[in-house]
Scaffold this active site. Structure first.
Site, PDB file in Angstrom:
ATOM      1  N   HIS A  38      33.010  45.459  52.245  1.00 56.80           N
ATOM      2  CA  HIS A  38      33.046  45.619  50.795  1.00 56.80           C
ATOM      3  C   HIS A  38      32.512  44.338  50.155  1.00 56.80           C
ATOM      4  O   HIS A  38      32.203  43.374  50.850  1.00 56.80           O
ATOM      5  CB  HIS A  38      34.491  45.921  50.373  1.00 56.80           C
ATOM      6  CG  HIS A  38      34.640  46.529  49.016  1.00 56.80           C
ATOM      7  ND1 HIS A  38      33.766  47.451  48.503  1.00 56.80           N
ATOM      8  CD2 HIS A  38      35.589  46.348  48.040  1.00 56.80           C
ATOM      9  CE1 HIS A  38      34.158  47.807  47.302  1.00 56.80           C
ATOM     10  NE2 HIS A  38      35.256  47.151  46.985  1.00 56.80           N
ATOM     11  N   HIS A  47      40.445  43.987  44.205  1.00 54.60           N
ATOM     12  CA  HIS A  47      39.872  44.671  43.042  1.00 54.60           C
ATOM     13  C   HIS A  47      41.043  45.350  42.317  1.00 54.60           C
ATOM     14  O   HIS A  47      41.932  45.924  42.952  1.00 54.60           O
ATOM     15  CB  HIS A  47      38.806  45.696  43.464  1.00 54.60           C
ATOM     16  CG  HIS A  47      37.481  45.053  43.768  1.00 54.60           C
ATOM     17  ND1 HIS A  47      36.542  45.605  44.606  1.00 54.60           N
ATOM     18  CD2 HIS A  47      36.941  43.878  43.305  1.00 54.60           C
ATOM     19  CE1 HIS A  47      35.479  44.805  44.657  1.00 54.60           C
ATOM     20  NE2 HIS A  47      35.701  43.748  43.895  1.00 54.60           N
ATOM     21  N   HIS A  51      42.654  44.977  49.107  1.00 53.15           N
ATOM     22  CA  HIS A  51      41.764  43.938  48.566  1.00 53.15           C
ATOM     23  C   HIS A  51      42.095  43.696  47.106  1.00 53.15           C
ATOM     24  O   HIS A  51      42.944  44.400  46.524  1.00 53.15           O
ATOM     25  CB  HIS A  51      40.296  44.309  48.779  1.00 53.15           C
ATOM     26  CG  HIS A  51      39.796  45.500  48.007  1.00 53.15           C
ATOM     27  ND1 HIS A  51      40.325  46.759  48.138  1.00 53.15           N
ATOM     28  CD2 HIS A  51      38.785  45.617  47.094  1.00 53.15           C
ATOM     29  CE1 HIS A  51      39.656  47.600  47.369  1.00 53.15           C
ATOM     30  NE2 HIS A  51      38.728  46.931  46.708  1.00 53.15           N
ATOM     31  N   ASP A  78      38.296  50.007  50.044  1.00 53.56           N
ATOM     32  CA  ASP A  78      36.951  50.425  49.702  1.00 53.56           C
ATOM     33  C   ASP A  78      36.004  49.892  50.772  1.00 53.56           C
ATOM     34  O   ASP A  78      36.150  48.761  51.220  1.00 53.56           O
ATOM     35  CB  ASP A  78      36.542  49.831  48.366  1.00 53.56           C
ATOM     36  CG  ASP A  78      37.403  50.329  47.206  1.00 53.56           C
ATOM     37  OD1 ASP A  78      38.209  51.249  47.400  1.00 53.56           O
ATOM     38  OD2 ASP A  78      37.305  49.765  46.111  1.00 53.56           O
ATOM     39  N   ASP A  99      41.695  48.009  40.753  1.00 50.32           N
ATOM     40  CA  ASP A  99      42.120  49.409  40.945  1.00 50.32           C
ATOM     41  C   ASP A  99      42.948  49.591  42.208  1.00 50.32           C
ATOM     42  O   ASP A  99      43.338  50.714  42.543  1.00 50.32           O
ATOM     43  CB  ASP A  99      40.905  50.353  40.942  1.00 50.32           C
ATOM     44  CG  ASP A  99      39.857  50.000  41.985  1.00 50.32           C
ATOM     45  OD1 ASP A  99      39.586  48.802  42.176  1.00 50.32           O
ATOM     46  OD2 ASP A  99      39.304  50.933  42.608  1.00 50.32           O
ATOM     47  N   HIS A 106      39.067  58.266  46.446  1.00 49.18           N
ATOM     48  CA  HIS A 106      38.424  57.174  45.706  1.00 49.18           C
ATOM     49  C   HIS A 106      37.166  57.693  45.000  1.00 49.18           C
ATOM     50  O   HIS A 106      36.099  57.072  44.992  1.00 49.18           O
ATOM     51  CB  HIS A 106      38.087  56.000  46.631  1.00 49.18           C
ATOM     52  CG  HIS A 106      37.855  54.697  45.911  1.00 49.18           C
ATOM     53  ND1 HIS A 106      36.607  54.281  45.504  1.00 49.18           N
ATOM     54  CD2 HIS A 106      38.704  53.724  45.495  1.00 49.18           C
ATOM     55  CE1 HIS A 106      36.700  53.113  44.895  1.00 49.18           C
ATOM     56  NE2 HIS A 106      37.971  52.752  44.869  1.00 49.18           N
TER      57      HIS A 106
HETATM   58 ZN   LIG Z   1      38.470  50.702  44.513  1.00 52.68          ZN
HETATM   59 ZN   LIG Z   2      36.903  47.570  45.617  1.00 49.17          ZN
END
Ligand SMILES: [Zn+2]
Ligand SMILES: [Zn+2]
Length: 308
Positions: free
Chosen positions: A143, A65, A63, A214, A67, A272
């Site tokens: 998420h 995001h 995804h 996530d 990180d 995570h």
């Molecule tokens: Zn993450």
């Molecule tokens: Zn995320």
């Protein structure tokens, strides 16, 4: 048994810490390497682990995001600078292509190698691609923005193949046409090498690996990965922060363990982790209350998939 391993490059969450980098993993299957997510710093950590990024032909991005993909543009640029010519395949959310394209355009970088992008399909479980003896599937998780989990399954062993399939793998049945497109033209794989690798694969049972981060607690995940040998599931928080987990669409240790139990996983590794945790033992203990075969996925660790 042929190698099927995952190396944890980063096991942290949104804010990297001195103990944990943000999320990235390297999967090795019988000489093929693929990267799952590519947080900032991934290329340096690959160097530290003495893994050449030139060996990676496929990158999956769960995804958008930061990180999980802020290291991708840097890695692509380095591959260009060190002279890669082999194609690089990237699978991820549809907008990822535009992001990378813009980053290359503003830098006036024209890559030496083909960058082949395939967007992930939003609903249900889908075959993303296959490499030799491995199939890679995607499925949605829960998420704040569209996010995918991945299920990597070895192709069926020879003993499970029907007679017709066996015939099609007979080296004397016909001349197989095994070709692969490369940057500088069309290359034929070495036929004998291919066949001997095939035979080697046939003696081992089919194994599988699943990557789920996530995500908030999402029981549907268990149905997508039934009987998985090794499950990586996020456990950003401990159970006392279940409300924070729910509000931020993340999971707790016990929720990760519950998904492992529901899916009938052989083994669970959790990761995570929120940067608030320096001692991870309490997270491990909490997960083991529900699923005993849990381990921590720490940076630099390699897990053999299928190990009991
Ligand atoms: Zn993450
Ligand atoms: Zn995320």
């Amino acid at each position: 048994m042929i190698p099927f391993q995952v190396t944890i490059i980063g096991s942290g969450s949104a804010i990297p810490s001195l103990h944990r980098a943000a999320t990235s993993q390297l999967v090795h299957h019988n000489g093929s390497y693929l990267l799952i997510d590519c947080a900032e710093g991934t290329q340096l950590l690959l160097k530290k682990l003495k893994i050449s990024p030139m060996r990676i032909d496929h990158i999956l991005v769960s995804h958008l995001h930061g990180d999980h993909y802020f290291g991708l543009a840097g890695l692509i640029n380095s591959l260009h600078l060190i002279g890669r010519i082999a194609p690089l395949h990237i699978y991820g959310p549809a907008q990822l292509f535009d992001i990378i394209d813009l980053q290359l355009k503003v830098a006036e970088t024209s890559l030496r190698f083909p960058l082949i992008f395939k967007p992930l399909i939003p609903d249900g479980k889908h075959l993303v691609f296959e490499i030799r003896q491995l199939k890679i599937w995607s499925f949605p998780v829960k998420h704040r923005i569209p996010t995918w989990g991945f299920h990597l399954t070895e192709k069926m062993s020879e003993t499970n193949l029907d007679e017709h399939s066996k015939e099609s793998h007979n080296p004397f049945a016909c001349e197989p046409s095994i070709t692969q497109k490369g940057g500088a033209g069309l290359h034929k794989l070495n036929k004998m090498q291919f066949l001997s690798e095939k035979i080697e694969a046939d003696v081992s049972p089919a194994r599988s690996y699943a990557y789920c981060t996530d995500t908030a607690f999402c029981p549907d995940t268990a149905s997508f990965i039934k009987g998985v040998d090794l499950l990586y599931h996020e456990a950003t928080f401990m159970e006392n922060l279940a409300k924070t987990a729910e509000a931020t669409f993340h999971s707790t240790t016990k929720q990760a363990a519950e998904i492992a139990r529901m899916s009938g996983a052989g083994k669970l590794i959790i990761g995570h982790f929120s940067s608030r945790y320096t001692d991870l033992d309490p997270l491990l203990e909490e997960s083991r209350i529900i699923f005993q075969k849990t381990d921590l996925a720490l940076d630099g660790m390699t897990f053999n998939i299928g190990d009991k």
